[in-house]
Design an enzyme around this catalytic site. Structure first.
Site, PDB file in Angstrom:
ATOM      1  CD  GLU A  71      -2.357   1.418   2.766  1.00 17.08           C
ATOM      2  OE1 GLU A  71      -3.143   2.379   2.949  1.00 17.08           O
ATOM      3  OE2 GLU A  71      -2.075   0.594   3.661  1.00 17.08           O
ATOM      4  CD  GLU A 101      -6.207   2.228   7.455  1.00 21.48           C
ATOM      5  OE1 GLU A 101      -5.439   1.460   8.050  1.00 21.48           O
ATOM      6  OE2 GLU A 101      -5.961   2.708   6.331  1.00 21.48           O
TER       7      GLU A 101
END
Length: 262
Positions: free
Chosen positions: A143, A240
């Site tokens: 990521e 998130e």
């Protein structure tokens, strides 16, 4: 219809970690994710998942001393053995918890380590981790993270991540695309999602500025959720974000994408 997973490291912080599973179910989530499980025995988490009928869709490989500011081991040439051990530990937890995707944090470039050397070590470690994950039926994710929030982080852009995935050459290595981080670093969200959907294994969301829930900032999430349906994304979307206020109250944005109450 988008499928949302509650990120229990960010949401429901009003209560202890193990109590957040019940809160996620009460908020009508079917799945959860979090940063790390390693402070608990796998059985403790498995019991909560079973009790509340939740699927765990993602967590991270160990990242070093998180409270001290470490953000991963994978690009540090001094910690290759520690990284290999961390992969084995994460896979043991994944087996116990039924998780089929793990995220490998790249880490910050260590002092006095040239970028080229960090890149070389990162690629080598990803090859090792991807092979170990493949043997256990697990996909590995990387990521890009914005360098405003995490200065010095090695992996910070989509193009960089895709180039590394190509270099590693593992068929179980995918991109974890965090819309919040990539809005801060590069924008072009819709075009990137369209162009690289087949290489995206997981998506995460938060709005910006502030990293709060959708609808509190500049990102047009209704448009992006519609786009994801249009282009056929069928994976989970991890929430998130840092709730602005009470976690349950922060979920009003999700109403249009909830099925009718039973």
């Amino acid at each position: 219809m988008p499928k949302f997973a509650a990120n229990l490291s960010m949401m429901f912080g009003e209560m202890s970690f193990l109590d957040r599973f019940a809160a996620a179910r009460a908020a009508r989530f079917d799945a959860v994710e979090f940063l790390f499980p390693y402070a608990f025995e796998p059985e403790q988490i498995a019991k909560r998942l079973t009790r509340h009928q939740l699927q765990l869709v993602l967590f991270n490989l160990p990242a070093g001393d998180w409270p001290a500011g470490e953000r991963g081991l994978a690009c540090d040439p001094r910690r290759a053995a520690e990284f290999e051990d961390s992969v084995a530990l994460a896979l043991d937890y994944a087996d116990e918890l039924g998780v089929r995707q793990l995220h490998c944090l790249a880490g910050k470039i260590p002092p006095n380590v040239p970028h080229e050397r960090a890149h070389e070590v990162y690629v080598a470690n990803l090859k090792l981790a991807a092979a170990a994950c493949r043997a256990r039926g697990v996909r590995l994710l990387i990521e890009p993270i914005n360098t405003f929030d995490m200065p010095g982080y090695f992996l910070s852009g989509t193009r960089q991540a895709l180039g590394i995935i190509d270099e590693v050459g593992a068929d179980n290595l995918f991109l974890q695309y965090d819309i919040y981080h990539m809005q801060r670093m590069e924008g072009e969200l819709a075009n990137t999602l369209r162009a690289h959907l087949a290489r995206i294994g997981h998506i995460q969301i938060a709005d910006t500025p502030g990293r709060h829930q959708p609808g509190t900032g500049e990102i047009n999430y209704p448009f992006l959720f519609g786009l994801l349906d249009e282009i056929g994304y069928d994976g989970w979307i991890g929430c998130e974000y840092i709730p602005s206020g009470d976690s349950a109250d922060s979920l009003a944005w999700r109403a249009p994408w909830l099925p009718p109450s039973p």
